[in-house]
Scaffold this active site. Structure first.
Site, PDB file in Angstrom:
ATOM      1  N   GLU A   1      -0.407  -5.689   5.760  1.00 55.54           N
ATOM      2  CA  GLU A   1       0.942  -5.722   5.170  1.00 55.54           C
ATOM      3  C   GLU A   1       1.805  -6.764   5.884  1.00 55.54           C
ATOM      4  O   GLU A   1       2.537  -7.523   5.243  1.00 55.54           O
ATOM      5  CB  GLU A   1       1.583  -4.336   5.272  1.00 55.54           C
ATOM      6  CG  GLU A   1       0.903  -3.330   4.355  1.00 55.54           C
ATOM      7  CD  GLU A   1       1.368  -1.892   4.549  1.00 55.54           C
ATOM      8  OE1 GLU A   1       1.113  -1.091   3.649  1.00 55.54           O
ATOM      9  OE2 GLU A   1       1.965  -1.572   5.592  1.00 55.54           O
TER      10      GLU A   1
ATOM     11  N   LYS B   1       6.659   0.636   9.082  1.00 60.58           N
ATOM     12  CA  LYS B   1       5.591   0.733   8.099  1.00 60.58           C
ATOM     13  C   LYS B   1       4.290   1.123   8.805  1.00 60.58           C
ATOM     14  O   LYS B   1       4.196   1.065  10.018  1.00 60.58           O
ATOM     15  CB  LYS B   1       5.395  -0.607   7.387  1.00 60.58           C
ATOM     16  CG  LYS B   1       6.561  -0.961   6.475  1.00 60.58           C
ATOM     17  CD  LYS B   1       6.344  -2.216   5.651  1.00 60.58           C
ATOM     18  CE  LYS B   1       5.012  -2.309   4.991  1.00 60.58           C
ATOM     19  NZ  LYS B   1       4.648  -1.168   4.141  1.00 60.58           N
ATOM     20  N   GLY B   2       3.317   1.541   7.997  1.00 60.42           N
ATOM     21  CA  GLY B   2       2.015   1.858   8.567  1.00 60.42           C
ATOM     22  C   GLY B   2       1.631   3.318   8.435  1.00 60.42           C
ATOM     23  O   GLY B   2       0.575   3.723   8.909  1.00 60.42           O
TER      24      GLY B   2
ATOM     25  N   THR C   1       0.847  -1.202   0.000  1.00 61.14           N
ATOM     26  CA  THR C   1       0.000   0.000   0.000  1.00 61.14           C
ATOM     27  C   THR C   1       0.879   1.248   0.000  1.00 61.14           C
ATOM     28  O   THR C   1       1.980   1.226   0.547  1.00 61.14           O
ATOM     29  CB  THR C   1      -0.876   0.001   1.268  1.00 61.14           C
ATOM     30  OG1 THR C   1      -1.754  -1.126   1.211  1.00 61.14           O
ATOM     31  CG2 THR C   1      -1.732   1.261   1.382  1.00 61.14           C
ATOM     32  N   GLY C   2       0.369   2.313  -0.602  1.00 59.29           N
ATOM     33  CA  GLY C   2       1.070   3.606  -0.541  1.00 59.29           C
ATOM     34  C   GLY C   2       1.305   4.175  -1.927  1.00 59.29           C
ATOM     35  O   GLY C   2       0.955   3.565  -2.943  1.00 59.29           O
ATOM     36  N   SER C   3       1.937   5.352  -1.943  1.00 59.07           N
ATOM     37  CA  SER C   3       2.105   6.047  -3.223  1.00 59.07           C
ATOM     38  C   SER C   3       3.157   5.377  -4.115  1.00 59.07           C
ATOM     39  O   SER C   3       3.065   5.430  -5.345  1.00 59.07           O
ATOM     40  CB  SER C   3       2.463   7.515  -2.974  1.00 59.07           C
ATOM     41  OG  SER C   3       3.548   7.606  -2.079  1.00 59.07           O
ATOM     42  N   THR C   4       4.167   4.723  -3.519  1.00 56.41           N
ATOM     43  CA  THR C   4       5.168   4.017  -4.330  1.00 56.41           C
ATOM     44  C   THR C   4       4.530   2.775  -4.960  1.00 56.41           C
ATOM     45  O   THR C   4       4.716   2.493  -6.151  1.00 56.41           O
ATOM     46  CB  THR C   4       6.387   3.628  -3.461  1.00 56.41           C
ATOM     47  OG1 THR C   4       6.703   4.733  -2.598  1.00 56.41           O
ATOM     48  CG2 THR C   4       7.598   3.316  -4.315  1.00 56.41           C
TER      49      THR C   4
ATOM     50  N   ASP D   1       8.168   3.346   5.455  1.00 56.85           N
ATOM     51  CA  ASP D   1       8.357   4.713   5.950  1.00 56.85           C
ATOM     52  C   ASP D   1       9.792   4.940   6.403  1.00 56.85           C
ATOM     53  O   ASP D   1      10.296   6.061   6.317  1.00 56.85           O
ATOM     54  CB  ASP D   1       7.376   4.979   7.102  1.00 56.85           C
ATOM     55  CG  ASP D   1       5.942   4.852   6.624  1.00 56.85           C
ATOM     56  OD1 ASP D   1       5.571   5.604   5.710  1.00 56.85           O
ATOM     57  OD2 ASP D   1       5.222   3.968   7.113  1.00 56.85           O
TER      58      ASP D   1
END
Ligand code: 5RP
Length: 217
Positions: A103, A94-95, A28-31, A84
């Site tokens: 995840e 992460k998170g 998950t996330g923008s990457t 992160d």
């Protein structure tokens, strides 16, 4: 390059790790968002993906990749996700996007965890990024008090309910010298669902974009 361009670059490089696989795990996330868009180019080979969040599931469906239930597919060959913070031992925080529990489940169920990030995520010692801890809602205050005893300053991420219906505390001012020990200690507080330290199951491969280069370690 902007941070978003760096994310795009490292996401592109990670596609090599999933070529030829029919089922993969997706974080998950923008990457990861850029990674999913990259996957669309060879989606014909992909039977489906196990997703760590509703947001990633929506994006996978948008590009035409079926979302599969982890219970139906067993062990995954590869899981691709962001982070992160990343230390030299490939241990992570992460998170930031609130998806840490799913995840951690998918990372645990995968043979290889490929972590992708822009260079700003590399650190020597984890903890400058506030550590996310997902908690059962009724345990929020109790867990916060226990986290204070460990030396942190927990802040409730208000207006955030996770995909599992839980709350998140972001713990500030921790300098995590022993990630494995702290992961186990926080996991053992009653009411904690997941702590965002990924040390018991670190990444296997880290890809980091720095300037024009993608560094692998
Ligand atoms: C979500 C995560 C993300 O992987 C992490 O927050 C990094 O996100 P981004 O790729 O947007 O920088 O752990 O829970």
């Amino acid at each position: 390059m902007t941070q978003d361009e760096l994310k795009q670059k490292v996401a592109q490089a990670a596609l090599d790790y999933v070529k030829g696989l029919s089922i993969i795990g997706i974080g998950t996330g923008s990457t990861v968002y850029h990674f999913i868009n990259g996957l669309a180019d060879f989606k014909a080979d992909i039977e489906g993906a196990v997703s760590s969040s509703e947001a990633s599931s929506a994006q996978l469906k948008k590009v035409g990749i079926p979302v599969l239930d982890l219970n139906a597919v067993g062990t995954l060959d590869v899981y691709v996700d962001g982070a992160d913070e990343i230390n030299p031992n490939k241990q992570l925080i992460k998170g930031g996007g609130g998806a840490l529990t799913r995840e951690k489940i998918i990372a645990g169920a995968s043979k290889k965890f490929v972590c992708i990030a822009d260079g700003s995520k590399r650190v020597d010692i984890l903890g400058a990024f506030p550590l996310p801890v997902e908690v059962i809602p009724m345990a929020r205050s109790y867990v916060a008090r226990e986290l204070v005893k460990l030396g942190g300053q927990p802040v409730w991420r208000e207006n955030c309910v996770t995909d599992n219906g839980c709350h998140i505390l972001d713990v500030h001012n921790l300098s995590i010298m022993e990630p494995l020990t702290l992961e186990k200690t926080i996991n053992n507080i009653a009411g904690v669902v997941t702590v965002g330290i990924f040390a018991m199951r670190p990444a296997d491969v880290v890809l980091v974009s720095q300037g024009e280069e993608v560094i692998t370690f």
